[in-house]
Design an enzyme around this catalytic site. Structure first.
Site, PDB file in Angstrom:
ATOM      1  N   CYS A   1      -8.820 -12.715  18.597  1.00 29.21           N
ATOM      2  CA  CYS A   1      -9.397 -11.491  19.151  1.00 29.21           C
ATOM      3  C   CYS A   1     -10.700 -11.231  18.408  1.00 29.21           C
ATOM      4  CB  CYS A   1      -8.450 -10.317  18.920  1.00 29.21           C
ATOM      5  SG  CYS A   1      -6.734 -10.727  19.312  1.00 29.21           S
TER       6      CYS A   1
ATOM      7  N   ASP B   1      -6.912   3.821  10.404  1.00 33.14           N
ATOM      8  CA  ASP B   1      -6.513   3.204   9.145  1.00 33.14           C
ATOM      9  C   ASP B   1      -7.675   3.496   8.198  1.00 33.14           C
ATOM     10  OD1 ASP B   1      -4.750   1.820   7.530  1.00 33.14           O
ATOM     11  OD2 ASP B   1      -4.474   0.193   8.981  1.00 33.14           O
TER      12      ASP B   1
ATOM     13  N   ARG C   1       0.809  -1.201   0.000  1.00 26.58           N
ATOM     14  CA  ARG C   1       0.000   0.000   0.000  1.00 26.58           C
ATOM     15  C   ARG C   1       0.850   1.263   0.000  1.00 26.58           C
ATOM     16  NH1 ARG C   1      -4.623  -0.546   1.865  1.00 26.58           N
ATOM     17  NH2 ARG C   1      -4.192  -1.559   3.839  1.00 26.58           N
ATOM     18  N   TYR C   2       1.953   1.203   0.722  1.00 30.91           N
ATOM     19  CA  TYR C   2       2.839   2.363   0.831  1.00 30.91           C
ATOM     20  C   TYR C   2       3.999   2.188  -0.148  1.00 30.91           C
ATOM     21  CZ  TYR C   2       0.516   3.131   5.357  1.00 30.91           C
ATOM     22  OH  TYR C   2      -0.388   3.348   6.355  1.00 30.91           O
TER      23      TYR C   2
ATOM     24  N   ARG D   1      -8.478  -8.683  10.432  1.00 31.26           N
ATOM     25  CA  ARG D   1      -8.367  -9.654   9.347  1.00 31.26           C
ATOM     26  C   ARG D   1      -9.210 -10.892   9.598  1.00 31.26           C
ATOM     27  NH1 ARG D   1      -2.717  -8.415   9.499  1.00 31.26           N
ATOM     28  NH2 ARG D   1      -2.710  -6.440   8.401  1.00 31.26           N
TER      29      ARG D   1
ATOM     30  N   CYS E   1     -10.809  -8.698  15.476  1.00 34.95           N
ATOM     31  CA  CYS E   1      -9.690  -8.783  14.524  1.00 34.95           C
ATOM     32  C   CYS E   1     -10.025  -8.161  13.174  1.00 34.95           C
ATOM     33  CB  CYS E   1      -9.275 -10.236  14.321  1.00 34.95           C
ATOM     34  SG  CYS E   1      -7.951 -10.390  13.104  1.00 34.95           S
TER      35      CYS E   1
ATOM     36  N   ASP F   1     -11.164  -0.658  13.228  1.00 39.84           N
ATOM     37  CA  ASP F   1     -11.500  -0.713  11.806  1.00 39.84           C
ATOM     38  C   ASP F   1     -12.973  -1.107  11.651  1.00 39.84           C
ATOM     39  OD1 ASP F   1      -8.935  -0.033  10.939  1.00 39.84           O
ATOM     40  OD2 ASP F   1      -8.241  -2.095  11.202  1.00 39.84           O
TER      41      ASP F   1
ATOM     42  N   LYS G   1      -2.611   4.486   7.243  1.00 38.89           N
ATOM     43  CA  LYS G   1      -2.808   4.990   8.604  1.00 38.89           C
ATOM     44  C   LYS G   1      -2.662   6.508   8.635  1.00 38.89           C
ATOM     45  CE  LYS G   1      -0.848   0.735  10.449  1.00 38.89           C
ATOM     46  NZ  LYS G   1      -0.484   0.112   9.147  1.00 38.89           N
TER      47      LYS G   1
ATOM     48  N   ARG H   1       7.250   0.036   1.590  1.00 40.31           N
ATOM     49  CA  ARG H   1       7.169  -1.076   2.532  1.00 40.31           C
ATOM     50  C   ARG H   1       5.975  -1.967   2.227  1.00 40.31           C
ATOM     51  NH1 ARG H   1       5.673   3.725   4.424  1.00 40.31           N
ATOM     52  NH2 ARG H   1       4.228   4.018   6.167  1.00 40.31           N
TER      53      ARG H   1
ATOM     54  N   CYS I   1      -3.508 -17.874  14.608  1.00 37.40           N
ATOM     55  CA  CYS I   1      -3.013 -17.151  15.782  1.00 37.40           C
ATOM     56  C   CYS I   1      -3.090 -18.088  16.980  1.00 37.40           C
ATOM     57  CB  CYS I   1      -3.861 -15.915  16.058  1.00 37.40           C
ATOM     58  SG  CYS I   1      -3.804 -14.731  14.708  1.00 37.40           S
TER      59      CYS I   1
HETATM   60  C1  LIG Z   1       0.363  -0.768   8.946  1.00 37.74           C
HETATM   61  C2  LIG Z   1       0.865  -1.119   7.646  1.00 37.74           C
HETATM   62  C3  LIG Z   1       2.216  -0.943   7.321  1.00 37.74           C
HETATM   63  C4  LIG Z   1       3.209  -0.333   8.291  1.00 37.74           C
HETATM   64  O1  LIG Z   1       2.904   0.992   8.559  1.00 37.74           O
HETATM   65  P1  LIG Z   1       3.865   1.882   9.510  1.00 37.74           P
HETATM   66  O2  LIG Z   1       3.128   3.161   9.697  1.00 37.74           O
HETATM   67  O3  LIG Z   1       5.170   2.020   8.801  1.00 37.74           O
HETATM   68  O4  LIG Z   1       4.019   1.108  10.796  1.00 37.74           O
HETATM   69  C5  LIG Z   1       2.629  -1.281   6.055  1.00 37.74           C
HETATM   70  N1  LIG Z   1       1.763  -1.780   5.142  1.00 37.74           N
HETATM   71  C6  LIG Z   1       0.463  -1.954   5.427  1.00 37.74           C
HETATM   72  C7  LIG Z   1      -0.434  -2.489   4.380  1.00 37.74           C
HETATM   73  C8  LIG Z   1      -0.037  -1.644   6.688  1.00 37.74           C
HETATM   74  O5  LIG Z   1      -1.325  -1.831   6.974  1.00 37.74           O
HETATM   75  S1  SF4 Z   2      -5.817  -9.176  16.084  1.00 43.66           S
HETATM   76 FE1  SF4 Z   2      -6.268 -10.826  14.617  1.00 43.66          FE
HETATM   77  S2  SF4 Z   2      -4.292 -11.326  13.701  1.00 43.66           S
HETATM   78 FE2  SF4 Z   2      -3.876 -10.185  15.600  1.00 43.66          FE
HETATM   79  S3  SF4 Z   2      -3.648 -11.786  17.183  1.00 43.66           S
HETATM   80 FE3  SF4 Z   2      -5.777 -11.101  17.239  1.00 43.66          FE
HETATM   81  S4  SF4 Z   2      -6.826 -12.589  15.906  1.00 43.66           S
HETATM   82 FE4  SF4 Z   2      -4.643 -12.729  15.430  1.00 43.66          FE
END
Ligand SMILES: *Cc1c(COP(=O)(O)O)cnc(C)c1O
Ligand code: SF4
Length: 395
Positions: A137, A338, A120-121, A142, A140, A301, A345, A124, A133
């Protein structure tokens, strides 16, 4: 035991599992095999509310139920509003979908050039290496793929992901996540870290993990050796409530720190868990004492069935305001949203600035007092006698 000054809050022991030999209790594989994963299993230890029973019946289609014995012990089984319980035991509210909620609220699938990579960025990538996991949670982000309760069938393709990173020289930062990367075997994890280290343009490697919190037993000396060999590896752990900051977590953080792993923490702002300033302050202070720097505080989220955890952003801002100036600067996480749909973010900050003109900036400090700072040399000279500017050497 450390931190005797508030010993009652620093849990250490086997709780409900007194009968288990200590060597087993400290074995992470034993902890995983003995996770609580069913309603019947939960009912051996506690009385569920009707709301929880309805939530558990639905969990199989949303996000699996799993709690390690170690983490289960931190729960107040008499209190339906216990912050650990709220995070771990499904509730009926999960079945309700509110306006704006999405399965993939951060648009991760759209930003995924190959399975497991979210790019996305510019510089990175997020590298999802597993969908499992140690515990799940209920909030979560995801949950669409984590635990595979929704038949998403996520198959981590390390090779494809690694090849993508190798062939994209702009990627200087790789964030391993999932699921929880520390659930991989030492061998697999070392393989991935070694491969990443061989890529000349990858200069920053970090891991997002909640394992130190759910399963501190996993932070073995062997695992720490791997981090040492391939370091520097940075790690973001995920602690939401001070009662998660146990003596066991402290010991795991010590092992990581001594292996040269800088530690940060990510918390999610959750209704009934950590949405008040006193709880947040207690949390960040404990984190600092474990050498963990609070990194992000996330606004929830917009995941499907998550509205019961949502906190008003204004309340989040009040919490940050209650920290800034009132405690150690290192203790204050950056509050972020986010952006829904995948904007990344974005920092959300309390406003200390009252006004900016060509002449000056007017702002308030943590006590609410107004201060002025001149922006031009001219103004400096004209106002050198104005006590509001403090002592200014006009010469
Ligand atoms: C959170 C995230 C990162 C890392 O973001 P930082 O602000 O550098 O910690 C990188 N890629 C994705 C897709 C993310 O959701
Ligand atoms: S937030 Fe989601 S990915 Fe992170 S530990 Fe909890 S269940 Fe696992």
């Amino acid at each position: 035991m450390a931190y005797t000054e508030d010993r009652s809050q620093w849990y250490e022991g086997q709780g409900l599992w007194q009968h288990v030999p200590q060597a087993q209790w400290q074995d992470w594989i034993w902890q995983l095999k003995n996770r609580i994963t069913t309603k019947e299993h939960l009912e051996q230890y506690m009385t569920l509310t009707a709301e929880e029973e309805a939530g558990i019946a639905h969990a199989g289609q949303k996000l699996s139920l799993a709690i390690t014995p170690y983490f289960f012990n931190l729960m107040d089984r008499e209190n339906p509003n216990c912050p650990i319980r709220l995070q771990m035991i499904p509730r009926e509210a999960e079945t309700k979908i509110s306006a704006g909620e999405m399965l993939d609220s951060l648009g991760e699938d759209e930003h995924s050039p190959v399975p497991g990579i979210v790019h996305r960025y510019p510089d990175r990538v997020l590298f999802l290496v597993t969908d499992r996991c140690a515990a799940y949670c209920r909030y979560c982000t995801r949950s669409r793929l984590v635990s595979n309760a929704q038949d998403y069938n996520f198959h981590p393709e390390y090779e494809q992901g690694l090849r993508y990173i190798e062939s994209h020289p702009e990627v200087r930062d790789v964030l391993l996540s999932g699921g929880d990367p520390l659930l991989l075997s030492d061998r697999k994890l070392e393989h991935i870290l070694a491969r990443l280290r061989e890529i000349p343009h990858v200069e920053f490697i970090r891991i997002g993990s909640r394992i130190p919190v759910f399963l501190p037993q996993r932070i073995t000396p062997e695992l720490c050796e791997i981090f040492k060999r391939h370091g520097p590896i940075w790690m973001s752990i995920h602690v939401n409530h001070p009662s998660e900051a146990t003596a066991e977590l402290k010991a795991a953080c010590d092992r990581l720190s001594f292996a040269g792993v800088p530690l940060g923490n990510q918390s999610v702002l959750l209704a009934g868990v950590n949405d008040d300033a006193d709880t947040m302050k207690a949390l960040v202070h404990r984190l600092l004492r474990m050498r963990v720097r609070p990194y992000y505080l996330y606004q929830m989220d917009l995941i499907t069935g998550g509205s019961h955890f949502k906190v008003d952003v204004r309340r989040g801002l009040e919490i940050i305001k209650a920290l800034r100036g009132h405690t150690t600067g290192y203790a204050i996480p950056q509050y972020v949203i986010d952006a829904p749909g995948g904007g990344g973010k974005v920092p959300i900050n309390p406003d200390f600035v009252e006004e900016i003109t060509d002449e000056e900036i007017v702002f308030r400090n943590y006590e609410g007092n107004v201060y002025r700072y001149p922006l031009t040399a001219e103004v400096q000279i004209q106002t050198a006698s104005d006590p509001a500017y403090g002592v200014i050497d006009a010469g």
